[in-house]
Design a protein around this motif. Sequence first.
Motif, mmCIF file in Angstrom:
data_model
loop_
_atom_site.group_PDB
_atom_site.id
_atom_site.type_symbol
_atom_site.label_atom_id
_atom_site.label_comp_id
_atom_site.label_asym_id
_atom_site.label_seq_id
_atom_site.Cartn_x
_atom_site.Cartn_y
_atom_site.Cartn_z
ATOM 1 N N MET A 288 0.837 -1.203 0.000
ATOM 2 C CA MET A 288 0.000 0.000 0.000
ATOM 3 C C MET A 288 0.867 1.246 0.000
ATOM 4 S SD MET A 288 -3.059 -1.086 2.612
ATOM 5 C CE MET A 288 -3.825 0.519 2.478
ATOM 6 N N ALA A 289 1.981 1.199 0.715
ATOM 7 C CA ALA A 289 2.864 2.360 0.758
ATOM 8 C C ALA A 289 3.480 2.630 -0.596
ATOM 9 C CB ALA A 289 3.969 2.123 1.797
ATOM 10 N N ALA A 290 3.719 1.562 -1.359
ATOM 11 C CA ALA A 290 4.326 1.737 -2.683
ATOM 12 C C ALA A 290 3.344 2.313 -3.682
ATOM 13 C CB ALA A 290 4.841 0.391 -3.196
ATOM 14 N N GLY A 291 2.074 2.295 -3.380
ATOM 15 C CA GLY A 291 1.069 2.836 -4.280
ATOM 16 C C GLY A 291 0.589 1.778 -5.258
ATOM 17 N N PRO A 292 -0.538 2.000 -5.874
ATOM 18 C CA PRO A 292 -1.076 1.029 -6.814
ATOM 19 C C PRO A 292 -0.225 0.950 -8.079
ATOM 20 C CG PRO A 292 -2.355 3.052 -6.864
ATOM 21 C CD PRO A 292 -1.404 3.181 -5.726
ATOM 22 N N VAL A 293 -0.041 -0.241 -8.618
ATOM 23 C CA VAL A 293 0.687 -0.441 -9.867
ATOM 24 C C VAL A 293 -0.334 -0.407 -11.002
ATOM 25 C CG1 VAL A 293 2.171 -1.984 -11.176
ATOM 26 C CG2 VAL A 293 2.433 -1.809 -8.682
ATOM 27 N N LEU A 294 -0.298 0.659 -11.761
ATOM 28 C CA LEU A 294 -1.272 0.833 -12.829
ATOM 29 C C LEU A 294 -0.732 0.266 -14.136
ATOM 30 C CD1 LEU A 294 -2.418 4.501 -12.093
ATOM 31 C CD2 LEU A 294 -3.495 2.367 -11.362
ATOM 32 N N GLU A 295 -1.528 -0.492 -14.821
ATOM 33 C CA GLU A 295 -1.125 -1.053 -16.102
ATOM 34 C C GLU A 295 -1.231 0.027 -17.168
ATOM 35 O OE1 GLU A 295 -2.322 -4.715 -19.135
ATOM 36 O OE2 GLU A 295 -3.267 -4.504 -17.157
ATOM 37 N N LYS A 296 -0.183 0.166 -17.968
ATOM 38 C CA LYS A 296 -0.180 1.195 -18.999
ATOM 39 C C LYS A 296 -1.094 0.798 -20.150
ATOM 40 C CE LYS A 296 4.490 2.853 -17.953
ATOM 41 N NZ LYS A 296 3.981 4.033 -17.247
ATOM 42 N N GLU A 297 -1.684 1.798 -20.771
ATOM 43 C CA GLU A 297 -2.565 1.564 -21.912
ATOM 44 C C GLU A 297 -1.728 1.278 -23.146
ATOM 45 O OE1 GLU A 297 -6.271 3.774 -24.239
ATOM 46 O OE2 GLU A 297 -5.242 4.761 -22.583
ATOM 47 N N LYS A 298 -1.996 0.174 -23.814
ATOM 48 C CA LYS A 298 -1.206 -0.230 -24.970
ATOM 49 C C LYS A 298 -1.821 0.311 -26.261
ATOM 50 C CE LYS A 298 0.463 -4.499 -22.825
ATOM 51 N NZ LYS A 298 0.560 -5.976 -22.949
ATOM 52 N N LEU B 79 6.190 9.211 -23.649
ATOM 53 C CA LEU B 79 4.938 8.470 -23.825
ATOM 54 C C LEU B 79 4.582 7.658 -22.588
ATOM 55 C CD1 LEU B 79 5.728 7.409 -27.469
ATOM 56 C CD2 LEU B 79 3.826 8.889 -26.810
ATOM 57 N N SER B 80 5.560 6.998 -22.005
ATOM 58 C CA SER B 80 5.278 6.165 -20.831
ATOM 59 C C SER B 80 4.829 7.008 -19.636
ATOM 60 C CB SER B 80 6.500 5.326 -20.469
ATOM 61 O OG SER B 80 7.576 6.151 -20.085
ATOM 62 N N ARG B 81 5.350 8.216 -19.521
ATOM 63 C CA ARG B 81 4.928 9.083 -18.411
ATOM 64 C C ARG B 81 3.480 9.518 -18.547
ATOM 65 N NH1 ARG B 81 10.324 10.872 -18.872
ATOM 66 N NH2 ARG B 81 9.786 12.624 -20.227
ATOM 67 N N GLN B 82 2.918 9.341 -19.724
ATOM 68 C CA GLN B 82 1.499 9.626 -19.926
ATOM 69 C C GLN B 82 0.644 8.370 -19.761
ATOM 70 O OE1 GLN B 82 -0.151 12.537 -20.463
ATOM 71 N NE2 GLN B 82 1.780 13.569 -20.043
ATOM 72 N N GLY B 83 1.260 7.314 -19.221
ATOM 73 C CA GLY B 83 0.522 6.080 -18.985
ATOM 74 C C GLY B 83 0.298 5.256 -20.235
ATOM 75 N N LEU B 84 1.181 5.439 -21.233
ATOM 76 C CA LEU B 84 1.010 4.737 -22.503
ATOM 77 C C LEU B 84 2.175 3.794 -22.767
ATOM 78 C CD1 LEU B 84 -0.086 7.800 -24.680
ATOM 79 C CD2 LEU B 84 -1.582 6.029 -23.731
ATOM 80 N N GLU B 85 1.849 2.602 -23.193
ATOM 81 C CA GLU B 85 2.850 1.657 -23.686
ATOM 82 C C GLU B 85 2.683 1.601 -25.200
ATOM 83 O OE1 GLU B 85 3.789 -3.115 -23.546
ATOM 84 O OE2 GLU B 85 2.974 -2.164 -21.727
ATOM 85 N N VAL B 86 3.600 2.273 -25.902
ATOM 86 C CA VAL B 86 3.437 2.476 -27.345
ATOM 87 C C VAL B 86 4.380 1.571 -28.129
ATOM 88 C CG1 VAL B 86 3.491 4.158 -29.228
ATOM 89 C CG2 VAL B 86 2.785 4.876 -26.939
ATOM 90 N N ALA B 87 3.816 0.813 -29.056
ATOM 91 C CA ALA B 87 4.611 0.025 -29.993
ATOM 92 C C ALA B 87 4.823 0.889 -31.235
ATOM 93 C CB ALA B 87 3.883 -1.266 -30.356
ATOM 94 N N VAL B 88 6.037 1.418 -31.389
ATOM 95 C CA VAL B 88 6.364 2.243 -32.552
ATOM 96 C C VAL B 88 6.834 1.310 -33.668
ATOM 97 C CG1 VAL B 88 7.846 4.059 -33.456
ATOM 98 C CG2 VAL B 88 6.959 4.226 -31.124
ATOM 99 N N LYS B 89 6.078 1.270 -34.761
ATOM 100 C CA LYS B 89 6.348 0.330 -35.837
ATOM 101 C C LYS B 89 6.866 1.072 -37.069
ATOM 102 C CE LYS B 89 2.604 -2.747 -34.317
ATOM 103 N NZ LYS B 89 1.382 -3.473 -34.732
#
Length: 334
Positions: A24-34, A59-69
Motif C-alpha cells: 500500500m505504501a508503494a502505491g497502486p501499480v497501474l497497467e499502462k494503456e497499450k 509516452l510512458s509518463r502519460q501512462g502509454l505503452e506504445v509500440a512504434v512500428k
Amino acid sequence: MGPRLAFPWLAALILLCLVSNTLMAAGPVLEKEKVAYRLKCLINASTAGDVFALDQGFLSRQGLEVAVKAGGPERDAVRELELGYAQFGVASADQVIRALAKGASVVVLAQLFQVNPLQWIYRADDFSLSRIQDLAGRTVGITYGGNDETIMRALLATAGMDEHQVRLASVRYDYTPFFRNQVPIWPVYRNTQGIFLSDKLAAEGERVAFFDPSEHGVRFVANSIVTSKKMIDHHPQTVGRFTRALLAGWQAAMAPANENAVIRAVTKYDRDTSEAVMRRQLAATRQMIQPDPDIPIGHIDATAWRQTEQIMIQQRLIPGPVNVIGRLEPQQAP
C-alpha cells in the motif's frame, strides 16, 4: 533455538499485515494503456522525434505503452487505423485525402513537417532548374502512385505544361540510374536521401542542387499524425495524451542540446548511417519541422491542406471535394 511462539497463526497474521502495508505504501501499480503507432517510413532522422519520445519516456509518463512500428512502401498507416491494427499513424496529405475519398474515417491531429522534404536532386554542373519550364525535354524520376508523382504533375500543370513535354521515368530505391545519369533528376527526401546522394557525388567531384516544389508555388503537405474518428469519439483522453507526449518528444528531439541523445536513440534502429551524416540529417530535419520558431511544432497549415486537396481534384486523383479541412483536429502541445 529461540523460543517458539505460542500462537503460530498470530505470526502469520503479523507477516501478512506487514506485506500488505508495504504494498500500500508503494502505491497502486497501474497497467499502462497499450497502443500501436505506425510510421510512414523506416526509422531514421525523419522519425527522430517519434523515437526520442519513446526512448526518453515522454509516452510512458502519460501512462502509454506504445509500440512504434517502422513504415515503408508496403505499409499504410491509414489502412491499419481502419483495420484496428494501429491506433495512431503517420501519413502524408495525399494518403489522407485518398482515404477520405474512399469513405475512411481518418482524422489529422498534428502536422510534423512544415516544409515537405520531397524534392528532386540533380547535378548542378549539367544544367539549372530555376523555373518549372526548365524541366522541358528532360528525364525526371517519379514513383508512380507516390506523392512525388502527384507533386510533379501539379508542377507541370502550374506551368501550363503536360507530361509529354518531359520524360517521366519510374524509379524505386535503386539509385543506379541516377549515378549513371540515365535519370538525371531524381526524387529524394532532402533531409535524408538527399544528404546521402550529395556525399556520394561530392566524392566524385560533382556538385548537386535541389529542385524544391514549394519554391514554385506547390505546397504539398507531408507527414502528419493521424488517428481514426472512432479513437477521437471513444478515447479522447488517450488521443490527447498521446499527441501531447509525442509533440513534446519532437520538441525535445529538435533541440540542438539534445542531439547526442537523439543520435543514440535513432542509431538503435538505423545502424547503417554514420554519426557524421546523421548530424547533418538532423540539422536539415530541424529546418523542415520548425522553419519558423514562432510557429509551434505540430502546427497544421490549413491553407496547404486545402491546396493539396485542390491539386488532387484537378488531377482527377479523387472524384470530388472531401472537405479535408473538416478532418483537421489539432491537439494542443504541452
